[in-house]
Design a protein around this motif. Structure first.
Motif, PDB file in Angstrom:
ATOM      1  N   ILE A  91      -0.232 -30.249   0.381  1.00  0.00           N
ATOM      2  CA  ILE A  91       1.218 -30.396   0.150  1.00  0.00           C
ATOM      3  C   ILE A  91       2.005 -29.463   1.060  1.00  0.00           C
ATOM      4  O   ILE A  91       3.045 -29.823   1.623  1.00  0.00           O
ATOM      5  CB  ILE A  91       1.539 -30.132  -1.329  1.00  0.00           C
ATOM      6  N   LYS A  92       1.587 -28.200   1.204  1.00  0.00           N
ATOM      7  CA  LYS A  92       2.277 -27.224   2.062  1.00  0.00           C
ATOM      8  C   LYS A  92       2.308 -27.681   3.503  1.00  0.00           C
ATOM      9  O   LYS A  92       3.324 -27.582   4.192  1.00  0.00           O
ATOM     10  CB  LYS A  92       1.600 -25.859   1.931  1.00  0.00           C
ATOM     11  N   ASP A  93       1.183 -28.205   3.984  1.00  0.00           N
ATOM     12  CA  ASP A  93       1.133 -28.688   5.368  1.00  0.00           C
ATOM     13  C   ASP A  93       2.099 -29.847   5.582  1.00  0.00           C
ATOM     14  O   ASP A  93       2.823 -29.900   6.593  1.00  0.00           O
ATOM     15  CB  ASP A  93      -0.297 -29.125   5.709  1.00  0.00           C
ATOM     16  N   LYS A  94       2.170 -30.758   4.628  1.00  0.00           N
ATOM     17  CA  LYS A  94       3.087 -31.885   4.749  1.00  0.00           C
ATOM     18  C   LYS A  94       4.552 -31.423   4.713  1.00  0.00           C
ATOM     19  O   LYS A  94       5.405 -31.962   5.428  1.00  0.00           O
ATOM     20  CB  LYS A  94       2.837 -32.876   3.608  1.00  0.00           C
ATOM     21  N   ALA A  95       4.898 -30.384   3.885  1.00  0.00           N
ATOM     22  CA  ALA A  95       6.271 -29.865   3.806  1.00  0.00           C
ATOM     23  C   ALA A  95       6.693 -29.250   5.136  1.00  0.00           C
ATOM     24  O   ALA A  95       7.825 -29.415   5.600  1.00  0.00           O
ATOM     25  CB  ALA A  95       6.387 -28.839   2.676  1.00  0.00           C
ATOM     26  N   GLU A  96       5.773 -28.494   5.774  1.00  0.00           N
ATOM     27  CA  GLU A  96       6.099 -27.888   7.064  1.00  0.00           C
ATOM     28  C   GLU A  96       6.345 -28.953   8.124  1.00  0.00           C
ATOM     29  O   GLU A  96       7.267 -28.839   8.945  1.00  0.00           O
ATOM     30  CB  GLU A  96       4.966 -26.961   7.495  1.00  0.00           C
ATOM     31  N   LYS A  97       5.568 -30.000   8.104  1.00  0.00           N
ATOM     32  CA  LYS A  97       5.783 -31.079   9.050  1.00  0.00           C
ATOM     33  C   LYS A  97       7.127 -31.778   8.819  1.00  0.00           C
ATOM     34  O   LYS A  97       7.842 -32.102   9.769  1.00  0.00           O
ATOM     35  CB  LYS A  97       4.644 -32.089   8.938  1.00  0.00           C
ATOM     36  N   SER A  98       7.517 -31.913   7.526  1.00  0.00           N
ATOM     37  CA  SER A  98       8.801 -32.563   7.205  1.00  0.00           C
ATOM     38  C   SER A  98       9.974 -31.697   7.669  1.00  0.00           C
ATOM     39  O   SER A  98      10.969 -32.191   8.222  1.00  0.00           O
ATOM     40  CB  SER A  98       8.895 -32.794   5.685  1.00  0.00           C
ATOM     41  N   GLU A  99       9.881 -30.384   7.460  1.00  0.00           N
ATOM     42  CA  GLU A  99      10.962 -29.476   7.877  1.00  0.00           C
ATOM     43  C   GLU A  99      11.129 -29.509   9.388  1.00  0.00           C
ATOM     44  O   GLU A  99      12.251 -29.526   9.902  1.00  0.00           O
ATOM     45  CB  GLU A  99      10.654 -28.055   7.399  1.00  0.00           C
TER      46      GLU A  99
END
Length: 809
Positions: A91-99
């Motif tokens: 989840i953290k990796d996906k959030a960083e990619k979204s930001e």
């Protein structure tokens, strides 16, 4: 109980903590016959032991399996936590990619926003710059053509636009435009001043110019320019407008003196009307030019009047001064009605507040009640005091110049009041004392009301002239003539007492009607004393109100210098003297009767009859004087009560002294005296309402004095009536009844009984023996006291001390 029993309750004796095997066996086999069942009991116990072993074995095996199950559960929990950590990391990796994706999307939008804002600012600034450059060019052109109407609006706009370029003054072009605007403003100011100078020249009194549309528009421009330009225009115009006034009313002109002061005010009123007609529309309304002209006129007039009055101070008379002050204050009132006072130095004007209604006569409207009589009313501390009415903003703007010359007014009032007091004295001598009139008894002297009405008129008049030092000087004059009125009119007209006694004989006392000739004061004199007393009370109350009113009128810094306490004390002395005269008169009228009582042969009285002639004479005098005094003091009831108390304090001790002179006294004579004393006691108790149709209860303070004094007289006679045998009983009875341990009093009692000297000597020795030894440095034998004196004995000591002091004085 042990913890096991708390968890698993059991009734089995084997589970008890205090298990005793012997007692348990004895309980199983209480008798020898019961031993026959021992095998059965043993088998039961063995069966129970086997069951317990099986239970223990099962529990132990169960605990072995629990540990293995716990390890398996822990391993499953660890696997679940590892899976959870893996999901969180995804989840953290996906959030960083979204930001990162959002930042890339909005980067271009922010650049567009900044560009738009800078572009808008640039366009707005360029527009302002265009407006400023064009406005400056137009301003300079309109200034040369004197197009002030257009300049007024344009200049304000240019100034407002220029404010936007304050942070760009470092740019040469902007700084140059700013300097051109300032130069245009300076040129406009000088040009407008020159236009007004041309239209209204300061030299000479002729006005070559007049109102014009150009000058009206120029005033609008002046509102936008430096305020000094506006002030200069106003100053020059007012100076030119009042130049004619300075010429017409020069110091050497006849119309400049105070007797023609009306002409000054009439002139300015005409000028104000002329200004409104000719120049009212030329100046902006917010300049308040009409008021400014009036205020400047007041300043000039005050300076001119001050100068001319200093030069001709010897020619100022009080009538002329009051005339000038009245006309001036009227003019100041006219200004207050016409203008708001917004152009005065402080620039603030207090709106007058509507004061609450009040019943205090000194707070009435002085303008309408200057000649009204002052009415005495008791002040109520709970009622709010009437606040001062706010001052007229124009008050004193001209009349302040008269204050240095108010000494003329103060000296005049001093002279007038002196003449008024002399007239009061002459009128009293000419008219004589007031006629006795019981229905109107106690009325104040008319001169008193006249005096305070004049005081009020002077106070109001002076407060209109000044609330400073002149009010203090007038207060000093008031104090002087209040004292003179008290001594010349009141104390000076009190009847004088004579030292001669009535010369009454015992024979004349037998005739009841002849006793009335003893009274020293006539009916007219009694009425006069009461009238003076009532007048003094009126003056006392009114002087207190006068002091309060003076403190309200004078400046706050001078309030402490207003003090009429000394004058109020003077009137209190007049009241006290009047009461004392009334007491002395009635007391002296009773003296012959008391003298006759002491000279009667009391040892020869053979039977007890009605009251003695001397009692009848005393009662006759009381009935003659007291009703007259009471009716004439109806309006001052408290002072009538004081009269009664003072008479009782004077008559009762005198009666007891004369009682001691009645010696020797027989038993029957003492009984007759006791009857007479009781009759006098009843008359004295009824004295406040004697001869009155309305019976009032006497004041408690008076009744207490009469009862205490006359009871002592009765006790003296009861001691005299008591047998002197045996002596011890007589002495104890004396101490009990009189509570007086004075040997002097005891000696007098023995004299009244007519005892021989030898008997008196032995009786006195016995009396002394009954008393304790005096303390070290104590009293003389004549003033011995008991070891535990009663309050009555202490009172006797005080009375004896007072008698000794009076004898020595």
């Amino acid at each position: 109980f042990p913890p096991s029993l708390q968890v698993f309750p059991s009734q089995d004796p084997l589970d008890r903590a205090d298990f005793n095997a012997v007692e348990y066996i004895n309980a199983l086999f209480p008798t020898e016959q019961s031993l026959a069942n021992i095998d059965e009991v043993v088998n039961k116990i063995r069966l129970k032991i086997r069951r317990l072993d099986d239970n223990i074995r099962t529990v132990v095996r169960g605990q072995t399996n629990v540990g293995q199950d716990g390890r398996q559960a822990l391993e499953e929990a660890q696997k679940a936590i590892q899976q959870l950590f893996g999901k969180i990391k995804d989840i953290k990796d996906k959030a960083e990619k979204s930001e990162q994706m959002v930042k890339e999307i909005t980067r271009d939008i922010k650049q567009l926003d900044h560009a738009k804002r800078h572009l808008t600012t640039s366009i707005t600034t360029l527009n302002h710059l265009h407006m400023l450059a064009g406005g400056v060019d137009s301003l300079e052109a309109m200034t040369r053509r004197r197009q002030y109407g257009e300049v007024a609006n344009l200049l304000q706009g240019v100034v407002n636009v220029l404010e936007h370029f304050n942070k760009y003054m470092g740019i040469p072009q902007i700084r140059q435009l700013s300097e051109r605007v300032k130069a245009a403003q300076n040129e406009l100011g000088q040009q407008i001043l020159a236009d007004f100078e041309e239209a209204f020249p300061s030299q000479g009194t002729k006005r070559t110019g007049g109102p014009s549309n150009v000058l009206r528009d120029a005033c609008l421009v002046a509102n936008v320019l430096d305020p000094r330009i506006k002030q200069e225009i106003i100053k020059k115009f007012i100076k030119q407008h009042l130049s004619e006034y300075l010429v017409l009313f020069q110091e050497n002109q006849d119309v400049a003196w105070l007797d023609k002061i009306d002409r000054r005010y009439a002139w300015i009123k005409r000028q104000l009307v002329d200004y409104e007609e000719k120049y009212g529309r030329m100046f902006p309304q917010e300049w308040c030019m009409t008021e400014r002209i009036a205020v400047e006129f007041c300043h000039v007039t005050r300076a001119e009047l001050s100068k001319i009055m200093r030069t001709r101070a010897k020619e100022i008379e009080v009538k002329l001064l009051l005339f000038a002050i009245q006309r001036t204050t009227n003019f100041e009132g006219f200004l207050a009605k016409r203008f708001s006072g917004c152009t005065l130095a402080d620039g603030t004007v207090k709106k007058p507040e509507v004061p609450p209604p009040s019943t205090n006569p000194f707070l009435e409207d002085e303008a309408g009640t200057e000649t009204d009589e002052i009415v005495i009313e008791k002040s109520d501390p709970d009622k709010p005091k009437k606040p001062k009415v706010p001052d007229n903003p124009f008050h004193g703007i001209v009349s302040k110049c008269f204050e240095p010359h108010l000494y003329v007014y103060i000296e005049s009032q001093d002279k007038n009041l002196g003449e008024l007091i002399d007239r009061f004295v002459a009128d009293f001598k000419a008219q004589g004392p007031p006629k006795p009139n019981v229905d109107e008894g106690g009325a104040v002297l008319p001169s008193c009301a006249d005096l305070f009405v004049y005081y009020k008129k002077c106070m109001v008049q002076c407060s209109q002239l000044s609330t400073g030092e002149p009010m203090i000087a007038l207060t000093t004059i008031f104090q002087k003539y209040l004292r003179e009125y008290a001594w010349k009119i009141l104390s000076g007209n009190l009847p004088k007492t004579t030292s001669s006694s009535g010369g009454l004989t015992i024979t004349s006392l037998l005739k009841e009607k002849e006793g009335s000739e003893v009274a020293k004061f006539t009916l007219e004199e009694l009425c006069l004393i009461c009238s003076i007393l009532s007048t003094a009370e009126y003056c006392l109350a009114t002087t207190q109100q006068l002091e309060e009113k003076l403190k309200e009128k004078v400046d706050a810094s001078l309030v402490e210098r207003i003090n009429l306490t000394g004058e109020m004390d003077t009137f209190s002395i007049v009241i006290s003297n009047s009461i004392q005269l009334l007491v002395q008169d009635l007391d002296a009228a009773c003296d012959p009767a008391l003298t006759a009582m002491s000279k009667m042969q009391w040892q020869n009285v053979e039977h007890v009859g009605d009251q003695s002639p001397y009692v009848t004479s005393v009662i006759l005098h009381i009935k003659q004087n007291v009703p007259i005094i009471r009716d004439n003091l109806a309006s001052t009831r408290k002072y009538f009560t004081q009269f009664c108390i003072k008479f009782a304090n004077s008559f009762i001790p005198k009666f007891i002294n004369h009682l001691f002179k009645c010696k020797p006294i027989s038993m029957v004579g003492a009984e007759q005296l006791l009857l007479d004393t009781h009759s006098l006691k009843m008359v004295l108790l009824d004295l406040p309402s004697i001869g009155s149709q309305v019976v009032r209860k006497a004041p408690a303070s008076y009744t207490k004095i009469v009862v205490k004094g006359m009871t002592r007289a009765e006790m003296i006679l009861k001691v005299v009536m008591a047998p002197h045998e045996p002596p011890v009983v007589f002495v104890d009875n004396y101490i009990k009844l009189l509570a007086d341990c004075s040997t002097d009093t005891f000696q007098k009692i023995l004299d009244m009984k007519g005892l021989k000297r030898s008997e008196q000597s032995s009786m006195l020795d016995l009396f002394r023996l009954r008393l304790p030894a005096p303390p070290p440095g104590g009293d003389s034998p004549g003033s011995l006291s008991l070891s535990a004196p009663t309050p009555e004995q202490e009172s006797s000591r005080i009375r004896k001390l007072e008698k000794l002091i009076k004898k020595r004085l």
